[in-house]
Write a protein that holds these residues in place. Sequence first.
Motif, PDB file in Angstrom:
ATOM      1  N   ARG A  42       0.827  -1.206   0.000  1.00  0.00           N
ATOM      2  CA  ARG A  42       0.000   0.000   0.000  1.00  0.00           C
ATOM      3  C   ARG A  42       0.867   1.264   0.000  1.00  0.00           C
ATOM      4  N   LEU A  43       2.015   1.192   0.648  1.00  0.00           N
ATOM      5  CA  LEU A  43       2.920   2.345   0.647  1.00  0.00           C
ATOM      6  C   LEU A  43       3.402   2.651  -0.761  1.00  0.00           C
ATOM      7  N   GLY A  44       3.626   1.601  -1.562  1.00  0.00           N
ATOM      8  CA  GLY A  44       3.998   1.805  -2.955  1.00  0.00           C
ATOM      9  C   GLY A  44       5.452   1.570  -3.278  1.00  0.00           C
ATOM     10  N   VAL A  45       6.140   0.753  -2.448  1.00  0.00           N
ATOM     11  CA  VAL A  45       7.546   0.477  -2.722  1.00  0.00           C
ATOM     12  C   VAL A  45       7.669  -0.689  -3.706  1.00  0.00           C
ATOM     13  N   ASP A  46       8.864  -0.833  -4.254  1.00  0.00           N
ATOM     14  CA  ASP A  46       9.114  -1.873  -5.255  1.00  0.00           C
ATOM     15  C   ASP A  46       9.865  -3.072  -4.704  1.00  0.00           C
ATOM     16  N   ALA A  47      10.631  -2.867  -3.637  1.00  0.00           N
ATOM     17  CA  ALA A  47      11.484  -3.937  -3.117  1.00  0.00           C
ATOM     18  C   ALA A  47      11.677  -3.750  -1.621  1.00  0.00           C
ATOM     19  N   VAL A  48      12.078  -4.834  -0.966  1.00  0.00           N
ATOM     20  CA  VAL A  48      12.323  -4.850   0.467  1.00  0.00           C
ATOM     21  C   VAL A  48      13.757  -5.302   0.704  1.00  0.00           C
ATOM     22  N   TRP A  49      14.465  -4.571   1.552  1.00  0.00           N
ATOM     23  CA  TRP A  49      15.802  -5.002   1.981  1.00  0.00           C
ATOM     24  C   TRP A  49      15.685  -5.456   3.435  1.00  0.00           C
ATOM     25  N   LEU A  50      16.062  -6.714   3.683  1.00  0.00           N
ATOM     26  CA  LEU A  50      16.017  -7.299   5.022  1.00  0.00           C
ATOM     27  C   LEU A  50      17.399  -7.240   5.663  1.00  0.00           C
ATOM     28  N   THR A  51      17.493  -6.680   6.862  1.00  0.00           N
ATOM     29  CA  THR A  51      18.754  -6.711   7.598  1.00  0.00           C
ATOM     30  C   THR A  51      19.031  -8.145   8.058  1.00  0.00           C
ATOM     31  N   PRO A  52      20.260  -8.449   8.526  1.00  0.00           N
ATOM     32  CA  PRO A  52      20.638  -9.848   8.793  1.00  0.00           C
ATOM     33  C   PRO A  52      19.700 -10.566   9.756  1.00  0.00           C
ATOM     34  N   PHE A  53      19.346 -11.783   9.373  1.00  0.00           N
ATOM     35  CA  PHE A  53      18.491 -12.657  10.175  1.00  0.00           C
ATOM     36  C   PHE A  53      19.195 -13.995  10.402  1.00  0.00           C
ATOM     37  N   TYR A  54      20.492 -14.043  10.182  1.00  0.00           N
ATOM     38  CA  TYR A  54      21.267 -15.287  10.269  1.00  0.00           C
ATOM     39  C   TYR A  54      21.602 -15.615  11.729  1.00  0.00           C
ATOM     40  N   PRO A  55      21.974 -16.868  12.015  1.00  0.00           N
ATOM     41  CA  PRO A  55      22.423 -17.204  13.361  1.00  0.00           C
ATOM     42  C   PRO A  55      23.551 -16.278  13.811  1.00  0.00           C
ATOM     43  N   SER A  56      23.409 -15.740  15.029  1.00  0.00           N
ATOM     44  CA  SER A  56      24.342 -14.725  15.507  1.00  0.00           C
ATOM     45  C   SER A  56      24.257 -14.606  17.021  1.00  0.00           C
ATOM     46  N   PRO A  57      25.375 -14.362  17.682  1.00  0.00           N
ATOM     47  CA  PRO A  57      25.342 -14.050  19.119  1.00  0.00           C
ATOM     48  C   PRO A  57      24.787 -12.658  19.412  1.00  0.00           C
ATOM     49  N   MET A  58      24.558 -11.855  18.361  1.00  0.00           N
ATOM     50  CA  MET A  58      23.971 -10.523  18.484  1.00  0.00           C
ATOM     51  C   MET A  58      24.880  -9.544  19.237  1.00  0.00           C
ATOM     52  N   ALA A  59      26.175  -9.665  19.042  1.00  0.00           N
ATOM     53  CA  ALA A  59      27.080  -8.668  19.600  1.00  0.00           C
ATOM     54  C   ALA A  59      26.930  -7.335  18.886  1.00  0.00           C
ATOM     55  N   ASP A  60      26.459  -7.376  17.622  1.00  0.00           N
ATOM     56  CA  ASP A  60      26.241  -6.150  16.856  1.00  0.00           C
ATOM     57  C   ASP A  60      24.959  -6.266  16.048  1.00  0.00           C
ATOM     58  N   GLY A  61      23.877  -6.604  16.744  1.00  0.00           N
ATOM     59  CA  GLY A  61      22.569  -6.620  16.101  1.00  0.00           C
ATOM     60  C   GLY A  61      22.438  -7.555  14.919  1.00  0.00           C
ATOM     61  N   GLY A  62      23.212  -8.642  14.891  1.00  0.00           N
ATOM     62  CA  GLY A  62      23.127  -9.604  13.798  1.00  0.00           C
ATOM     63  C   GLY A  62      24.159  -9.399  12.716  1.00  0.00           C
ATOM     64  N   TYR A  63      24.908  -8.311  12.775  1.00  0.00           N
ATOM     65  CA  TYR A  63      25.983  -8.098  11.806  1.00  0.00           C
ATOM     66  C   TYR A  63      27.263  -8.822  12.225  1.00  0.00           C
ATOM     67  N   ASP A  64      27.154  -9.684  13.207  1.00  0.00           N
ATOM     68  CA  ASP A  64      28.202 -10.642  13.575  1.00  0.00           C
ATOM     69  C   ASP A  64      27.625 -12.023  13.283  1.00  0.00           C
ATOM     70  N   VAL A  65      27.903 -12.535  12.090  1.00  0.00           N
ATOM     71  CA  VAL A  65      27.223 -13.725  11.564  1.00  0.00           C
ATOM     72  C   VAL A  65      28.003 -14.988  11.920  1.00  0.00           C
ATOM     73  N   ALA A  66      27.295 -15.960  12.493  1.00  0.00           N
ATOM     74  CA  ALA A  66      27.908 -17.236  12.843  1.00  0.00           C
ATOM     75  C   ALA A  66      27.636 -18.317  11.811  1.00  0.00           C
ATOM     76  N   ASP A  67      26.650 -18.114  10.945  1.00  0.00           N
ATOM     77  CA  ASP A  67      26.328 -19.060   9.875  1.00  0.00           C
ATOM     78  C   ASP A  67      25.605 -18.269   8.792  1.00  0.00           C
ATOM     79  N   TYR A  68      26.211 -18.189   7.609  1.00  0.00           N
ATOM     80  CA  TYR A  68      25.656 -17.372   6.534  1.00  0.00           C
ATOM     81  C   TYR A  68      24.511 -18.039   5.791  1.00  0.00           C
ATOM     82  N   CYS A  69      24.238 -19.294   6.077  1.00  0.00           N
ATOM     83  CA  CYS A  69      23.258 -20.044   5.288  1.00  0.00           C
ATOM     84  C   CYS A  69      22.163 -20.657   6.145  1.00  0.00           C
ATOM     85  N   ASP A  70      21.702 -19.910   7.148  1.00  0.00           N
ATOM     86  CA  ASP A  70      20.621 -20.392   7.993  1.00  0.00           C
ATOM     87  C   ASP A  70      19.914 -19.189   8.605  1.00  0.00           C
ATOM     88  N   VAL A  71      18.862 -19.460   9.382  1.00  0.00           N
ATOM     89  CA  VAL A  71      18.078 -18.417  10.046  1.00  0.00           C
ATOM     90  C   VAL A  71      18.231 -18.579  11.550  1.00  0.00           C
TER      91      VAL A  71
END
Length: 528
Positions: A42-71
Amino acid sequence: MSQNWWRDAVVYQVYVRSFADSDGDGIGDLAGVRDRLPHLVRLGVDAVWLTPFYPSPMADGGYDVADYCDVDPMFGTMADFDELLAQAHSLGLRVLVDVVPNHTSDRHPWFAEALAAAPGAAARDRYVIRDGRGAAGELPPNDWESIFGGPAWTRLADGQWYLHLFAPEQPDLNWRNQQVREDFRKVLAFWLDRGVDGFRIDVAHGMIKHPDLPDTGLDKQISLLGRGELPYFDQDEVHEIYRDWRQLLDSYEGARIGVAEAWASTSERLARYVRPDELHQAFNFALLEAPWSAAGFRTVVEESLATTARVGATTTWVLGNHDVPRPVTRYGGGELGIRRARAAALFSFALPGSVYVHQGEELGLPEVLDLPDEARQDPIWERSGRTERGRDGCRVPIPWSGERPPFGFSSADGWLPAPGEWAESTVAAQDARDGSVLRNYRDALALRRGNPALGDGALQWLDAPGEVLAFHREPGFACAVNFGDSPVELDLPGDLLLRSDGAADWSGTLPAATAIWLSTGKINRESS
């Protein structure tokens, strides 16, 4: 959209942790994003960018990735991701995912292997690990500083040091190592095979370091980011990586893209990331950093369009993201900040190129400046000795509905507390209010999508008095913004399409901190 969809796409950044919580734990997740996709349509955007959702200890909000191929279980499962991707595609939305190639988590198996290996072993060469200086190697290899504060080196138990340009929990990979390059190609292929439409590349300027690891001789090196040269950023060899990645992206159907989060010392160097055989887009942070003035905004637009045109690319327009204070607060806060942020949004939507919208901008949310100290989670807060607030203030969960926090974000308290006064800023409240920021965004993006003058193309500046900046786009469109503090009489004929302040009339007087869109006939353009 065409095969070149990215050239004028409107991309919405979802900070997954703060968008929508589906399971009541106070943390946003992938199922929550899926459930709220109708808001983005409804807002009218064309694409969505998702910030990291990968396995992480969350030392930096998920930008410290422990596995690049999982959730990470915090965000759901791989099935949740697949459902989100399928639902987005069915609604006509493309999906970009974050990839974090400069560093891993210190919990990544690669780093565990490096620590278990002897100095000089192949496993250690995955990372930037060096002997120290001094008689017994007790000093760091050089004077490089962490972006988050403090030194960029931490000593291992065996006496060597590892580089981390961010937190100690984020060791930097050695991109001069061929195995690292091959492994990341597999990571990209994993997500491309699942159907993602592209990648936002974190710290795209940082993967290659000067081979000699020279001292900078500088304090507060972060102040040079985007302004000067540093031996660990924007090295020429980084472009070899992106030429390789472009070949991979082009091997898939559907116009998959790469978007660089890149900082460079000049706009010319930034444009190198989007040469025809490299990435498709690079974030242009110049508008985000521009002072609120007609001259400042015009200079950014002219330099940005000129430099990207030389390499056949279009630019992106960015007013905010999860790393910087929100535009409303940067532009003065309160009603003044909201007026300026609304005007800046209409200005950016009317420019040639692509636009990125950080979640909450469409609601006119301000930076939350009074978060309790115990709630702060950004590593900048602790590493600065609690002298810098960090980035949590722009990451507070967005409000959807209701009168009390967390305003429909979750059935539990949000991971960061929302201010009580946001009751008037919820999606539901603004949806019901004429002239709201949300309705203004929807109107603007609908006009942008349907008007042949907007999106990719060119602009021509118009003569305008004082602190007014005005331009024309063919066929028959004009935009004007008053950056001054007083109303200005503007001789700009045309029929009103939209005003940033939500008003529905146009009499030729442009109020302060206001943008207008007009449908025009032939008008006199600047001779310059």
